[in-house]
Structures are given as C-alpha cells and as structure tokens.
Design a protein around this motif. Structure first.
Motif, mmCIF file in Angstrom:
data_model
loop_
_atom_site.group_PDB
_atom_site.id
_atom_site.type_symbol
_atom_site.label_atom_id
_atom_site.label_comp_id
_atom_site.label_asym_id
_atom_site.label_seq_id
_atom_site.Cartn_x
_atom_site.Cartn_y
_atom_site.Cartn_z
ATOM 1 N N GLN A 173 0.825 -1.214 0.000
ATOM 2 C CA GLN A 173 0.000 0.000 0.000
ATOM 3 C C GLN A 173 0.856 1.260 0.000
ATOM 4 O OE1 GLN A 173 -2.717 -0.242 3.272
ATOM 5 N NE2 GLN A 173 -3.811 -2.054 2.464
ATOM 6 N N LEU A 174 1.926 1.223 0.820
ATOM 7 C CA LEU A 174 2.819 2.376 0.863
ATOM 8 C C LEU A 174 3.519 2.585 -0.482
ATOM 9 C CD1 LEU A 174 4.428 2.001 4.414
ATOM 10 C CD2 LEU A 174 2.780 3.718 3.654
ATOM 11 N N GLU A 175 3.891 1.534 -1.127
ATOM 12 C CA GLU A 175 4.545 1.662 -2.435
ATOM 13 C C GLU A 175 3.580 2.239 -3.469
ATOM 14 O OE1 GLU A 175 5.973 -2.224 -3.265
ATOM 15 O OE2 GLU A 175 7.840 -2.010 -2.093
ATOM 16 N N ARG A 176 2.293 1.799 -3.431
ATOM 17 C CA ARG A 176 1.312 2.352 -4.373
ATOM 18 C C ARG A 176 1.086 3.832 -4.096
ATOM 19 N NH1 ARG A 176 -1.506 -2.592 -3.466
ATOM 20 N NH2 ARG A 176 -2.854 -1.507 -1.976
ATOM 21 N N GLU A 177 0.988 4.156 -2.793
ATOM 22 C CA GLU A 177 0.757 5.562 -2.449
ATOM 23 C C GLU A 177 1.953 6.427 -2.861
ATOM 24 O OE1 GLU A 177 -0.414 8.315 1.417
ATOM 25 O OE2 GLU A 177 -0.691 6.129 1.496
ATOM 26 N N ILE A 178 3.136 5.960 -2.683
ATOM 27 C CA ILE A 178 4.328 6.697 -3.091
ATOM 28 C C ILE A 178 4.345 6.885 -4.598
ATOM 29 C CG2 ILE A 178 6.859 6.567 -3.219
ATOM 30 C CD1 ILE A 178 6.790 5.222 -0.469
ATOM 31 N N THR A 179 3.921 5.845 -5.328
ATOM 32 C CA THR A 179 3.876 5.954 -6.794
ATOM 33 C C THR A 179 2.882 7.019 -7.227
ATOM 34 O OG1 THR A 179 4.446 3.614 -6.997
ATOM 35 C CG2 THR A 179 3.461 4.682 -8.922
ATOM 36 N N GLU A 180 1.719 7.029 -6.555
ATOM 37 C CA GLU A 180 0.710 8.041 -6.890
ATOM 38 C C GLU A 180 1.217 9.445 -6.550
ATOM 39 O OE1 GLU A 180 -2.091 7.727 -8.443
ATOM 40 O OE2 GLU A 180 -1.927 5.555 -8.675
ATOM 41 N N LEU A 181 1.865 9.582 -5.390
ATOM 42 C CA LEU A 181 2.377 10.889 -4.991
ATOM 43 C C LEU A 181 3.466 11.369 -5.944
ATOM 44 C CD1 LEU A 181 2.517 10.477 -1.099
ATOM 45 C CD2 LEU A 181 0.928 11.859 -2.437
ATOM 46 N N LYS A 182 4.302 10.497 -6.414
ATOM 47 C CA LYS A 182 5.345 10.873 -7.363
ATOM 48 C C LYS A 182 4.730 11.291 -8.709
ATOM 49 C CE LYS A 182 9.228 8.174 -5.545
ATOM 50 N NZ LYS A 182 10.193 7.093 -5.847
ATOM 51 N N LYS A 183 3.674 10.594 -9.115
ATOM 52 C CA LYS A 183 2.995 10.943 -10.363
ATOM 53 C C LYS A 183 2.361 12.318 -10.264
ATOM 54 C CE LYS A 183 -0.651 9.308 -13.467
ATOM 55 N NZ LYS A 183 -1.672 8.267 -13.699
ATOM 56 N N ARG A 184 1.729 12.604 -9.102
ATOM 57 C CA ARG A 184 1.089 13.913 -8.906
ATOM 58 C C ARG A 184 2.154 15.012 -8.849
ATOM 59 N NH1 ARG A 184 -0.424 17.239 -4.682
ATOM 60 N NH2 ARG A 184 -2.370 18.432 -5.048
ATOM 61 N N ASP A 185 3.304 14.666 -8.221
ATOM 62 C CA ASP A 185 4.372 15.671 -8.165
ATOM 63 C C ASP A 185 4.885 15.999 -9.568
ATOM 64 O OD1 ASP A 185 6.390 17.161 -6.472
ATOM 65 O OD2 ASP A 185 7.729 15.854 -7.617
ATOM 66 N N THR A 186 4.916 15.002 -10.422
ATOM 67 C CA THR A 186 5.343 15.254 -11.806
ATOM 68 C C THR A 186 4.334 16.129 -12.530
ATOM 69 O OG1 THR A 186 6.451 13.096 -11.845
ATOM 70 C CG2 THR A 186 5.958 14.123 -13.964
ATOM 71 N N GLU A 187 3.043 15.871 -12.288
ATOM 72 C CA GLU A 187 2.002 16.676 -12.922
ATOM 73 C C GLU A 187 2.065 18.126 -12.420
ATOM 74 O OE1 GLU A 187 -1.604 14.706 -12.014
ATOM 75 O OE2 GLU A 187 -1.309 13.064 -13.470
ATOM 76 N N LEU A 188 2.315 18.309 -11.105
ATOM 77 C CA LEU A 188 2.440 19.662 -10.564
ATOM 78 C C LEU A 188 3.650 20.390 -11.165
ATOM 79 C CD1 LEU A 188 1.585 19.085 -6.780
ATOM 80 C CD2 LEU A 188 0.170 20.197 -8.518
ATOM 81 N N ASP A 189 4.700 19.653 -11.358
ATOM 82 C CA ASP A 189 5.892 20.277 -11.953
ATOM 83 C C ASP A 189 5.626 20.713 -13.392
ATOM 84 O OD1 ASP A 189 8.779 20.876 -11.747
ATOM 85 O OD2 ASP A 189 8.935 19.340 -13.313
ATOM 86 N N GLN A 190 4.908 19.879 -14.122
ATOM 87 C CA GLN A 190 4.571 20.231 -15.500
ATOM 88 C C GLN A 190 3.628 21.433 -15.546
ATOM 89 O OE1 GLN A 190 2.967 16.698 -17.250
ATOM 90 N NE2 GLN A 190 4.987 15.643 -17.357
ATOM 91 N N LEU A 191 2.699 21.456 -14.544
ATOM 92 C CA LEU A 191 1.749 22.579 -14.511
ATOM 93 C C LEU A 191 2.460 23.893 -14.194
ATOM 94 C CD1 LEU A 191 -1.216 23.456 -14.748
ATOM 95 C CD2 LEU A 191 -1.439 22.976 -12.282
#
Length: 438
Positions: free
Chosen positions: A285-303
C-alpha cells in the motif's frame, strides 16, 4: 513261624537280670518288672550309695523303694508255666534262628572258631560277646544268673576301671569321670558322686532341653529364611514394576516436552508469517501511495512550467485537489521475539526447579526401600552375626539443561536444555522481575 512267635511273646515275661521267666514278679516305680530276688540282690550292691537304679532305664530312686508283688503279672506267668512254655527246658528247646555270619562292622562272637557268627548279646561280667548258640549257657546255668547282658558291643574294655578292673557304674561330678565302686574308697573318697545311670538321665534331660531350643531356633531361622526369600522376590518384582512405570512416565514426559517444543516452534512460525503478511500488505500500500504521490508531483511540476494561460487555469483545479492518503499504523523500529525468549527462559527455570525437587524426592523414596533393617547384633551370643553395611543408594540429579551463556548445551531433538545449577546467580531474580513488570 508260629513257634517263633510264641517264643517272642514268652520272652516278654523274662527278667532282664537273670534272663529267665519271672519268679515272684515285682514292679519298680519306673514300671519295669523283675524277679523279687534278682532286684533285691542288685540293689544290695548299692546300699552304701543310698541311691538305687533301674537296670534297664537307669532311672534312680532314693530312698530304696518298697517292693510289692505284681499280682496280675504273677497270674500271667503262672498261666504261661501251666502251658509248658515257661520252663527253662521249654526255653532251651525253643527253636533258634539260623546263625548269622558277622559282616564287616558287626560285633563278632568271641567263642566261635573259624568264621565267626554275629554276636547276639555281650556280657558285662564275662567281658565277652556271644552269638545265640554260645549265649545259651547264660540262660540255662545258675552260675550265670547274676551276669548282666547288654546289646552287643566291641568296646567292653572301655566299661572297666583301668585301676581295679571293675565295671564303671559311678560318675564323679567333682572330676567329671566314670569310676567303679572301689574308686569311691580310694582317690575319689569324699567327692560328689552319683550313679552313672542317674547322671546320664540328668544329662539326657539337659540335652533334650538343648535339642528343644535348637529345634525352636531352627524353626525360627527357617521362618526367617522363608520370609527373606519372599521379601527378595517381592523386591525384585517391585523393582521391575518401578522400572517399567518410571520408564513409561519419563517417556511420556519426554514426549510431552517434545510436543510443547513443536507447539512453541509452530506458534513462533505462525506469528512470524502473520506479522510478515501484515507488513507486506502495508508495504504494498505504501509503495502504491508513493507511486501516486510521485505521479502527482510530476504533474504539478509540468503545470508550474506551462505558459498557456488557458491550459494552466483548466488544470489548476484538479491539481489542487489533495490525494487521499492512508493512515499509517505505528511501526516498531526493532521488532523481535525477545519476550518469547524470556517466557521460554522462565519455563526453563520452572522446569529445572520441578525436576530438581522431583529427583530429590524420588532419591529419598528409593533410599527408603530396604529388606534388612540395620540393627546392632548381640555380640555376646552372635559375635559373627554382623551384616555387611548396605551401601547408601544415591540418586544422581543429572543436569538436564545447560547454561546457554557458557559451553554448548546438550540438545534433545533440537530442544536445548540448560542446567539450573550452572545458571548465573541472578537468572532467577531477573526472571521474577520480568514477571512483575508484565
């Protein structure tokens, strides 16, 4: 055969002194019967002693008994004489048994020449032994009436006094010797003397008492021997039963400990698997959550880097939405089975105490089992009756555990034991402290 039977029956009415048919029969106090003249002459020789004995049973009497005629026996003898069988002539004409040649060990006739016959009687006056043929004059001739006949003996000379060549008929209690009547007026004058027959009667009574005591002792010892044999058999059977029962109990105890060892091992493995499964699920669960958080961080960086106003504003709202995160439970930084090891150590200490106390109790019970009670023998009557000391039975309390801090402990099917005695001195105290903290 019929005539021989009559001869034996008639012989019962002969006087043992003159060996002829009783004449004027009298009975002395012991019950034996004699011719009145024969017993009077026999007792006249003992007048100076003042003690009178029976020629047959040697029983002594004092004072001299008054002799009374045995009327019944006299009538029987008279009837026997009327039949013609009671006279000396009839006795002499009675058939005698065939002479028997003397075998080695038999007393020989002193009159026979050539091959000697077996002696039938010995004469204490003639100091000779006779077969039935040569004994006939002692029955017929009046010259032999006073002779004393006894059972055949080859040691007639031993019955004579070595100084006076007289018959030994007196016993000197002072010197403990058999003497003759002439010795009473010589070297044994004034000594404590008694008829040899009377002394023999007294000593026989003493021997009879000793024999009764000996037979009683034999019976007691035989009873004790039987009891001892039964006790040893019972001890052997009891020891075998105790061995089988102790083997069964200890086998069950070992099997019980083995089962508990397997159960503890299984409990640890089950708990390990359950904790690992829970941790692995949380890890995923922690690994999935970290993956989601990293994906969102990438989207925020692109934004942040976009320059298109319209695109930025359209995506800003969705980018500002906070992702849903899970509640993380507390995590032990240094998890382990230390408490389990403490519980096992407590079980070890408890088991050691029980085993040590149990072995001491068993050892005491074993030492109480005995057959012979150690009693001090009577050294006056039984100086050699002391029994060998029984070695004390010791029950070795073998350490079944070994200290885990020292040398390698012995193992049983993978289960390590440590001795309670070899433990550090504070082990039990620390175990009790752990119990109180919990």
């Amino acid at each position: 055969m019929a005539q021989a039977g009559v001869f034996l029956e008639q012989d019962q009415f002969n006087c043992s002194i003159c060996l002829d048919v009783l004449k004027d029969p009298v009975t002395v106090p012991c019950g034996h019967s004699y011719c009145k003249g024969c017993i009077k002459g026999y007792w006249d020789q003992d007048d100076y002693l003042g003690i009178y004995g029976c020629p047959q049973c040697r029983q002594s009497f004092a004072p001299r008994p008054v002799l009374g005629r045995n009327t019944m026996l006299a009538d029987v003898v008279d009837r026997l004489k009327k039949t013609g069988l009671g006279s000396s002539s009839a006795l002499s004409e009675a058939p005698m048994s065939e002479p028997t040649f003397a075998e080695p060990g038999d007393v020989e006739c002193d009159v026979c020449t050539g091959r000697k016959n077996k002696a039938f009687r010995s004469c204490l006056v003639c100091l000779a032994s006779y077969c039935e043929t040569h004994l006939k004059p002692h029955y017929e001739s009046p010259a032999f009436q006073k002779h004393r006949l006894t059972a055949p003996s080859s040691k007639l000379q031993d019955s004579l006094c070595s100084r006076h060549d007289k018959l030994l008929e007196v016993f000197c209690r002072t010197d403990q010797h058999c003497i003759c009547y002439l010795c009473l007026t010589d070297e044994h004058k004034g000594h404590d003397t008694v008829l040899a027959s009377a002394e023999m009667t007294e000593k026989k009574n003493a021997l009879a008492e000793m024999q009764r005591n000996s037979q009683q002792k034999i019976q007691e010892r035989e009873k004790e021997l039987q009891d001892l044999r039964q006790a040893t058999q019972s001890l052997t059977l009891s020891a075998q039963a105790a061995l089988e029962e102790s083997e069964r109990i200890f086998t069950e105890l070992v099997c019980s400990i083995e089962r508990r060892r397997t159960e503890v091992k299984e409990l640890i493995r089950v708990q390990e698997r359950a904790a690992m499964a829970q941790a692995e699920e949380l890890l995923r669960q922690l690994e999935r959550e970290i993956t989601e958080l990293k994906k969102r961080d990438t989207e925020l960086d692109q934004l942040v880097q976009t320059e298109d106003h319209i695109s930025f504003l359209q995506n800003y709202r969705s980018a500002c939405t906070q992702p849903v995160t899970m509640d993380i439970p507390g995590i032990t930084v240094d998890p382990g089975f230390g408490c389990v090891m403490s519980a096992v150590s407590e079980f070890q200490a408890l088991l050691e105490d029980v085993c040590q106390g149990g072995f001491v109790n068993i050892s005491e019970k074993v030492k109480d089992v005995t057959i012979i009670q150690n009693t001090k023998p009577n050294m006056d009557t039984e100086p050699n009756a002391a029994l060998p000391p029984v070695a004390p039975v010791t029950f070795p309390v073998t350490p079944i555990f070994q200290n885990t801090f020292g040398t390698a402990a012995p193992t049983f099917n993978g289960f390590t034991f440590a001795s309670f005695a070899s433990r550090p001195s504070g082990t039990r105290l620390r175990t009790q402290q752990r119990r109180r903290r919990r």
